[in-house]
Write a protein that holds these residues in place. Sequence first.
Motif, PDB file in Angstrom:
ATOM      1  N   TYR A 118      53.951  21.223  60.510  1.00 43.47           N
ATOM      2  CA  TYR A 118      55.067  21.167  59.560  1.00 43.47           C
ATOM      3  C   TYR A 118      56.411  21.395  60.257  1.00 43.47           C
ATOM      4  O   TYR A 118      57.410  20.758  59.919  1.00 43.47           O
ATOM      5  CB  TYR A 118      54.841  22.212  58.473  1.00 43.47           C
ATOM      6  CG  TYR A 118      55.803  22.139  57.307  1.00 43.47           C
ATOM      7  CD1 TYR A 118      55.678  21.136  56.335  1.00 43.47           C
ATOM      8  CD2 TYR A 118      56.819  23.074  57.166  1.00 43.47           C
ATOM      9  CE1 TYR A 118      56.546  21.078  55.259  1.00 43.47           C
ATOM     10  CE2 TYR A 118      57.691  23.019  56.085  1.00 43.47           C
ATOM     11  CZ  TYR A 118      57.549  22.024  55.137  1.00 43.47           C
ATOM     12  OH  TYR A 118      58.411  21.971  54.071  1.00 43.47           O
ATOM     13  N   TYR A 119      56.433  22.302  61.246  1.00 42.72           N
ATOM     14  CA  TYR A 119      57.669  22.610  61.964  1.00 42.72           C
ATOM     15  C   TYR A 119      57.655  22.058  63.392  1.00 42.72           C
ATOM     16  O   TYR A 119      58.334  22.586  64.271  1.00 42.72           O
ATOM     17  CB  TYR A 119      57.892  24.125  62.005  1.00 42.72           C
ATOM     18  CG  TYR A 119      58.145  24.737  60.646  1.00 42.72           C
ATOM     19  CD1 TYR A 119      59.404  24.676  60.043  1.00 42.72           C
ATOM     20  CD2 TYR A 119      57.117  25.384  59.956  1.00 42.72           C
ATOM     21  CE1 TYR A 119      59.629  25.236  58.793  1.00 42.72           C
ATOM     22  CE2 TYR A 119      57.343  25.944  58.703  1.00 42.72           C
ATOM     23  CZ  TYR A 119      58.601  25.872  58.136  1.00 42.72           C
ATOM     24  OH  TYR A 119      58.828  26.422  56.901  1.00 42.72           O
ATOM     25  N   ALA A 120      56.903  20.998  63.609  1.00 46.21           N
ATOM     26  CA  ALA A 120      56.726  20.460  64.964  1.00 46.21           C
ATOM     27  C   ALA A 120      58.043  20.048  65.619  1.00 46.21           C
ATOM     28  O   ALA A 120      58.183  20.120  66.844  1.00 46.21           O
ATOM     29  CB  ALA A 120      55.780  19.265  64.924  1.00 46.21           C
ATOM     30  N   ASP A 121      59.019  19.636  64.825  1.00 49.97           N
ATOM     31  CA  ASP A 121      60.291  19.158  65.375  1.00 49.97           C
ATOM     32  C   ASP A 121      61.371  20.239  65.384  1.00 49.97           C
ATOM     33  O   ASP A 121      62.547  19.931  65.643  1.00 49.97           O
ATOM     34  CB  ASP A 121      60.793  17.947  64.585  1.00 49.97           C
ATOM     35  CG  ASP A 121      59.833  16.768  64.680  1.00 49.97           C
ATOM     36  OD1 ASP A 121      59.204  16.604  65.747  1.00 49.97           O
ATOM     37  OD2 ASP A 121      59.698  16.019  63.692  1.00 49.97           O
ATOM     38  N   GLU A 122      61.001  21.473  65.094  1.00 47.08           N
ATOM     39  CA  GLU A 122      61.979  22.558  65.073  1.00 47.08           C
ATOM     40  C   GLU A 122      62.247  23.046  66.507  1.00 47.08           C
ATOM     41  O   GLU A 122      61.360  23.611  67.148  1.00 47.08           O
ATOM     42  CB  GLU A 122      61.443  23.717  64.213  1.00 47.08           C
ATOM     43  CG  GLU A 122      62.312  24.953  64.187  1.00 47.08           C
ATOM     44  CD  GLU A 122      63.755  24.663  63.821  1.00 47.08           C
ATOM     45  OE1 GLU A 122      64.639  24.979  64.643  1.00 47.08           O
ATOM     46  OE2 GLU A 122      63.990  24.114  62.725  1.00 47.08           O
ATOM     47  N   PRO A 123      63.458  22.812  67.038  1.00 49.81           N
ATOM     48  CA  PRO A 123      63.726  23.152  68.441  1.00 49.81           C
ATOM     49  C   PRO A 123      63.612  24.630  68.767  1.00 49.81           C
ATOM     50  O   PRO A 123      63.338  24.996  69.916  1.00 49.81           O
ATOM     51  CB  PRO A 123      65.166  22.653  68.663  1.00 49.81           C
ATOM     52  CG  PRO A 123      65.757  22.500  67.305  1.00 49.81           C
ATOM     53  CD  PRO A 123      64.628  22.183  66.388  1.00 49.81           C
ATOM     54  N   LEU A 124      63.799  25.492  67.776  1.00 54.66           N
ATOM     55  CA  LEU A 124      63.752  26.931  68.020  1.00 54.66           C
ATOM     56  C   LEU A 124      62.394  27.372  68.576  1.00 54.66           C
ATOM     57  O   LEU A 124      62.303  28.349  69.325  1.00 54.66           O
ATOM     58  CB  LEU A 124      64.046  27.688  66.712  1.00 54.66           C
ATOM     59  CG  LEU A 124      64.457  29.152  66.818  1.00 54.66           C
ATOM     60  CD1 LEU A 124      65.834  29.284  67.458  1.00 54.66           C
ATOM     61  CD2 LEU A 124      64.461  29.806  65.444  1.00 54.66           C
ATOM     62  N   PHE A 125      61.333  26.627  68.231  1.00 54.32           N
ATOM     63  CA  PHE A 125      59.981  27.008  68.640  1.00 54.32           C
ATOM     64  C   PHE A 125      59.383  26.055  69.679  1.00 54.32           C
ATOM     65  O   PHE A 125      58.191  26.136  69.965  1.00 54.32           O
ATOM     66  CB  PHE A 125      59.059  27.067  67.419  1.00 54.32           C
ATOM     67  CG  PHE A 125      59.578  27.944  66.316  1.00 54.32           C
ATOM     68  CD1 PHE A 125      59.528  29.326  66.432  1.00 54.32           C
ATOM     69  CD2 PHE A 125      60.141  27.394  65.168  1.00 54.32           C
ATOM     70  CE1 PHE A 125      60.016  30.139  65.424  1.00 54.32           C
ATOM     71  CE2 PHE A 125      60.628  28.196  64.156  1.00 54.32           C
ATOM     72  CZ  PHE A 125      60.574  29.575  64.285  1.00 54.32           C
ATOM     73  N   SER A 126      60.197  25.184  70.239  1.00 55.17           N
ATOM     74  CA  SER A 126      59.666  24.146  71.133  1.00 55.17           C
ATOM     75  C   SER A 126      59.012  24.724  72.387  1.00 55.17           C
ATOM     76  O   SER A 126      58.096  24.123  72.949  1.00 55.17           O
ATOM     77  CB  SER A 126      60.771  23.163  71.519  1.00 55.17           C
ATOM     78  OG  SER A 126      61.815  23.834  72.204  1.00 55.17           O
ATOM     79  N   GLU A 127      59.470  25.890  72.838  1.00 56.98           N
ATOM     80  CA  GLU A 127      58.900  26.509  74.034  1.00 56.98           C
ATOM     81  C   GLU A 127      58.002  27.700  73.709  1.00 56.98           C
ATOM     82  O   GLU A 127      57.481  28.351  74.620  1.00 56.98           O
ATOM     83  CB  GLU A 127      60.030  26.970  74.969  1.00 56.98           C
ATOM     84  CG  GLU A 127      60.978  25.866  75.421  1.00 56.98           C
ATOM     85  CD  GLU A 127      60.269  24.801  76.235  1.00 56.98           C
ATOM     86  OE1 GLU A 127      59.376  25.166  77.030  1.00 56.98           O
ATOM     87  OE2 GLU A 127      60.582  23.604  76.062  1.00 56.98           O
ATOM     88  N   SER A 128      57.829  28.000  72.439  1.00 53.13           N
ATOM     89  CA  SER A 128      57.033  29.171  72.046  1.00 53.13           C
ATOM     90  C   SER A 128      55.545  28.934  72.297  1.00 53.13           C
ATOM     91  O   SER A 128      55.032  27.847  72.057  1.00 53.13           O
ATOM     92  CB  SER A 128      57.253  29.487  70.561  1.00 53.13           C
ATOM     93  OG  SER A 128      58.607  29.767  70.284  1.00 53.13           O
TER      94      SER A 128
END
Length: 282
Positions: free
Chosen positions: A172-182
């Motif tokens: 659902y949040y695959a495109d959210e940059p805040l978590f791209s490296e999490s």
Amino acid sequence: MQLCFSDKQKKVFMNGKKVLFVSSELVPYLPENPVSLMSYEAPRMVNSNGGQIRIFMPRYGNINERRHQLHEVIRLSGMNLVINDMDMPLIIKVASIPKERIQVYFIDNDEYFKRKATFADADGNLFPDNDERAIFFAKGVVETVKKLNWSPDIIHVHGWMASLVPLYLRKYYADEPLFSESRIVTSVYGKDFEGELDTTMIDKIAFDGIDKEEISALSHPEYNNLLKVAVDHSDAVILAAEELSDDLKSHIDNLSVPVLPYVSLQEAEEAYTNFYNTEVLK
């Protein structure tokens, strides 16, 4: 071979690393059990070794707000989350664990969390909306972290009520940059409930645009299948119980991600810190 670090080395490795802990239960707000104890100990370990932490849990109605000094964070509240085509208001509360100076964020909603119990009624029957509560909790955590604009290096999930967090982050949040490296870590505990959640759970998740094939296990939303979906969307797994069902253990054995075998609470600080540093953050 297991690597061992001195206290000084552990502080260097964790210094400045951001770890988001998402848990079903946490002491001192709820009684002690394997989930609530480790959900306290793991953040304490990171905090004492130089890391930055945030902790999220549901604000169940049996948490004494006055005793624990919970208060609403107006700037984070006020959003509506859509759950199965219904608008559900998100309320964020916060409190501090005085002994550790650790802040805890509580996901709240009157419809889902006002009742004076955690997962089941006085007769031990699971609440019929536990599936929606889990969806609301997962989305509420992510939306609140977005408002905080806080990008975690590690997201560590504890307990079945938090088990949808990895799925929602990866889909659902695959495109959210805040978590791209999490990097997502899921701790797997022993079976926490019998029976199944609402059998329409898979449809409610599919309403959010998540392919049913990705979550086919949730056609039967029992404990093991919830955890299977969680580990399938995680970057690493921690076995947090000595005894797991053969079915769940076999599923985890077939994953191509790092797995930390069970360690006792006394061994956890060394083992978890090493695992974070050498397997999760590598």
